[in-house]
Design an enzyme around this catalytic site. Structure first.
Site, PDB file in Angstrom:
ATOM      1  N   LYS A  45       0.957  -1.029  -0.176  1.00 32.96           N
ATOM      2  CA  LYS A  45      -0.360  -0.036  -0.045  1.00 32.96           C
ATOM      3  C   LYS A  45       0.948   1.352  -0.334  1.00 32.96           C
ATOM      4  CE  LYS A  45      -4.276   0.867   0.256  1.00 32.96           C
ATOM      5  NZ  LYS A  45      -5.550  -0.447   0.484  1.00 32.96           N
TER       6      LYS A  45
HETATM    7  N1  GLU Z   1      -7.416  -0.155  -3.124  1.00 36.76           N
HETATM    8  C1  GLU Z   1      -7.848  -1.000  -3.697  1.00 36.76           C
HETATM    9  C2  GLU Z   1      -8.186  -2.166  -2.233  1.00 36.76           C
HETATM   10  O1  GLU Z   1      -7.914  -1.748  -1.145  1.00 36.76           O
HETATM   11  C3  GLU Z   1      -7.645  -1.645  -4.829  1.00 36.76           C
HETATM   12  C4  GLU Z   1      -6.588  -2.333  -4.856  1.00 36.76           C
HETATM   13  C5  GLU Z   1      -5.365  -2.664  -6.296  1.00 36.76           C
HETATM   14  O2  GLU Z   1      -6.231  -2.557  -7.131  1.00 36.76           O
HETATM   15  O3  GLU Z   1      -4.828  -3.372  -6.368  1.00 36.76           O
HETATM   16  O4  GLU Z   1      -8.478  -3.671  -2.640  1.00 36.76           O
END
Ligand code: GLU
Length: 420
Positions: free
Chosen positions: A110
């Site tokens: 993240k």
């Molecule tokens: N931000 C989204 C999540 O928390 C998508 C993450 C992604 O597609 O890599 O799952």
């Protein structure tokens, strides 16, 4: 908040406590526990950029990779004034388990920038994004770590990341991010994927309970990519969405809210508050409404031991990451709330991100129907996998989802062993 309360609600401590509960239920080897409860790598960067008035601004950014034993790290980037390193560490860990629950060949990551993006012009947002990309470019890449949208980032931000990374490399690298615009290698269905995946899990939960979704009342907290599209999809299926909210507050009507009207009002005024024919309602109040389905689709720590005793939907579908604390989980479980935990409920987003990445690497693109059908298969299968564990081990749904995800990551880690 007292120091103890602050620690209890620190998202990384929440993520670790959730991990510990599932590790115990799995009787996981102690060495594996030590390895899996901490991130592999965390990068802190300062991001300087010039504002439109010529002054300089420097914001703090992060990219955390929690685990890469099953494949490259994957996870979104959020822009929010309250972003902290511990929050990003928690979100990265949740991505690891999420990818494993739906069985994608990815680890978890993240990123985030501690900034209020609403206070920046589009041009400033672009400059900040490009500089942040440059600073994290040493650890991202299509085979290493693939960012995507999250809170207050979108396809345009992904386009800037892709362009900046591509310029550094000297050749096009669309697979470095997902959630891109279609014109540069994005996937059909990606924008709707989080809400669509969540809707499939809600349908499965209804089936599990033997109750039809049509006619059920719904409250949705958060009106971004997940919340607003969930409103569309649930409304289409005959559910009655009686309340929605965003960061400024909520709108409520016992007659039900038409998604088109709410979206038009938000587009004009910047908020769902004041949608014609609705009463104003607070974000906290929304969570306590007597509804059949509650969909938190905003931020962490919305449901805690303080308000959990008053939150009694039949189904709680966590479109947000980390909306519920472990203390609240116990109360909800006791009250018979059917939980669809975040790492299952919102896994549709990363699932279609995976499809986008596969299409980019193959240079071969699918129809929207193909994307949606494959997503549906993944979500319904994963729901059943989680239910089977909950029943077999007599654990709550969160612990079952964690056991599935952690079990898969632990097996990959065990079989690979420690290098060094
Ligand atoms: N931000 C989204 C999540 O928390 C998508 C993450 C992604 O597609 O890599 O799952």
């Amino acid at each position: 908040m007292s120091m103890v309360a602050e620690k209890i609600r620190n998202p990384f401590h929440v993520a670790q406590r959730q991990f510990d509960i599932a590790a115990e239920a799995l009787r996981l080897d102690q060495g594996l526990r030590l390895k899996l409860r901490v991130p592999r790598r965390a990068l802190i960067v300062s991001v300087p950029f010039e504002r439109d008035d010529g002054s300089w601004m420097v914001v703090q950014g992060y990219r955390v990779q929690h685990d890469v034993s099953r494949g490259p790290a994957k996870g979104g980037i959020r822009y929010h004034p309250q972003v902290t390193l511990d929050e990003v560490k928690a979100l990265a860990m949740w991505m690891t388990w999420k990818c494993a629950v739906v069985n994608l060949p990815y680890g978890g990551a993240k990123g985030g920038i501690e900034v209020d993006p609403k206070a920046l012009s589009l041009h400033e947002l672009e400059k900040m994004t490009r500089r942040y990309t440059n600073e994290i470019a040493i650890i991202i890449g299509p085979e290493k770590d693939i960012p995507a949208p999250d809170v207050y980032t979108d396809a345009q931000v992904m386009a800037w990341i892709m362009d900046t990374f591509t310029m550094r490399q000297g050749f096009a690298s669309p697979g470095v991010v997902t959630g891109k615009p279609l014109s540069i290698g994005g996937s059909l269905g990606r924008r709707e994927a989080t809400a669509r995946g969540c809707t499939y899990t809600i349908e499965e939960a209804c089936k599990h309970m033997g109750k039809p979704l049509a006619g059920m009342t719904v409250a949705i907290q958060g009106y971004g990519n997940a919340g607003s599209i969930a409103h569309d999809l649930l409304h289409e299926r005959g559910a009655k969405v009686v309340a929605v909210s965003d960061s400024r507050g909520g709108a409520h009507s016992t007659h039900g809210l038409d998604p088109k009207e709410v979206q038009a009002h938000k587009k004009d005024s910047g908020s769902v508050v004041g949608t014609p024919g609705t009463d104003r309602i607070g974000n906290r109040e929304l969570l306590e409404l007597k509804v059949d389905i509650l969909v938190p689709a905003a931020l962490e720590n919305q449901i805690t031991e303080d308000n959990a005793p008053r939150i009694k939907p039949r189904i709680l579908a966590e479109a947000a990451n980390g909306p519920t604390t472990p203390e609240a989980d116990l109360i909800l479980h006791e009250n018979g709330v059917f939980l669809i935990p975040d790492i299952l409920a919102n896994a549709g987003g990363v699932t279609v991100s995976y499809f986008e990445w596969v299409q980019d690497l193959a240079n071969y693109f699918w129809t929207e129907d193909e994307v949606n059908q494959k997503l549906e298969t993944v979500m319904r299968r994963s729901f059943r996998d989680v239910m089977a564990i909950a029943e077999k081990h007599r654990v709550n749904n969160r612990t079952a989802a964690y056991m599935l995800g952690i079990g898969r990551v632990a097996e990959a880690t065990r079989v690979r062993g420690i290098y060094g």
